[in-house]
Design a protein around this motif. Sequence first.
Motif, PDB file in Angstrom:
ATOM      1  N   VAL A 214       3.212  -1.688  -0.922  1.00  0.00           N
ATOM      2  CA  VAL A 214       4.438  -1.437  -0.149  1.00  0.00           C
ATOM      3  C   VAL A 214       4.100  -1.411   1.336  1.00  0.00           C
ATOM      4  O   VAL A 214       4.725  -2.084   2.170  1.00  0.00           O
ATOM      5  N   ARG A 215       3.065  -0.655   1.656  1.00  0.00           N
ATOM      6  CA  ARG A 215       2.714  -0.492   3.076  1.00  0.00           C
ATOM      7  C   ARG A 215       2.170  -1.792   3.675  1.00  0.00           C
ATOM      8  O   ARG A 215       2.427  -2.100   4.835  1.00  0.00           O
ATOM      9  N   ALA A 216       1.407  -2.528   2.877  1.00  0.00           N
ATOM     10  CA  ALA A 216       0.846  -3.787   3.393  1.00  0.00           C
ATOM     11  C   ALA A 216       1.957  -4.783   3.700  1.00  0.00           C
ATOM     12  O   ALA A 216       1.911  -5.501   4.705  1.00  0.00           O
ATOM     13  N   GLN A 217       2.977  -4.828   2.835  1.00  0.00           N
ATOM     14  CA  GLN A 217       4.085  -5.749   3.109  1.00  0.00           C
ATOM     15  C   GLN A 217       4.849  -5.294   4.348  1.00  0.00           C
ATOM     16  O   GLN A 217       5.235  -6.122   5.191  1.00  0.00           O
ATOM     17  N   GLU A 218       5.034  -3.970   4.472  1.00  0.00           N
ATOM     18  CA  GLU A 218       5.759  -3.488   5.654  1.00  0.00           C
ATOM     19  C   GLU A 218       4.964  -3.771   6.932  1.00  0.00           C
ATOM     20  O   GLU A 218       5.537  -4.126   7.963  1.00  0.00           O
TER      21      GLU A 218
END
Length: 281
Positions: free
Chosen positions: A241-245
């Motif tokens: 989730v964080r990597a995509q954000e």
Amino acid sequence: MNNPLPSDAPSDTVSFSVEGRIAWVKFNRPEKRNCMSPTLNRRMMEVLDHLEFDERVGVLVLTGEGTSWSAGMDLKEYFREVEVQGLGAVRRAQRESYGWWRRLRWYQKPTIAMVNGWCFGGGYGPLFGCDLAYAAEEAQFGLSEINWGILPGGGATKVAVELMSMRDAMYHALTGEPIDGKTAAAWKLVNEAVPLARLKDRVTEVATILLKKNPVALKATKDAVRRVSEMTYENAEDYLVRAQEAANSFDADGRKEGIRQFIDEKSFKPGVGTYDVSRKG
Ligand code: COA
């Protein structure tokens, strides 16, 4: 933007060219079967540094000049001549070699190992550093360390265990028997093996697939594949989730454009193709 390359040595240990957005980087000591000396290791780091943010480059291919990909560490220049200089010199030589392999593992662009011939011992470090690997059927791979009386260091044991089954890795490390490209593919050391005569074409085909993808998504994906292998499911879910954000902060419009071309324009189908990254909507 790219870092300037410090002056070329008269006989350079690493050569490279950029053709059609593919950087072809070569171990260039064919007369020494491309074994890795401290000089080569330093030069390779400079070349990687030079090419990493070069906008002409979308994919980097690492291959070897002559009959070898790399015959591993240079037993004379990396081991014998460095050891007599003491522990500080040994640690420096290790930092320099491990350093460029690590750089490769987390390189900005996707990387492909094109294994054209011999690949031994320390060569497994850069082999694993590359995201994908294609071999000539005629290539020979080996953890040859046991044959000259040491364990497979410099990460090579870890590479074998990461990529192969425990039984294959154990046999490979304990016997030092070389395997050809076909067996290397069957044992998952490389993605695929093809006849040497077709190797460059096959690698070019794969690189061409990658060149059509969103580069921010490629970097996020290659890092994610390596990172999540060491995470619990919960941590991986959160990381992704964080990597995509984080990727969105570099490229907020890419996925919106991908959705637009599929849903509104109906110009491609994501299940079977890639959106046109050159168009911004
Ligand atoms: N370190 C130092 N020198 C090496 C080398 C290495 N890893 N691999 C090859 N060379 C040198 C040889 O000493 C020879 O040098 P010379 O011309 O000054 O005598 C030259 O490269 C050519 O090697 P040669 O053995 O004659 O070539 P080949 O084509 O008959 O055999 C190999 C190729 C790769 C099978 C053989 O060179 C070899 O076994 N190399 C060592 C592989 C290894 O164990 N690497 C692991 C290190 S961690």
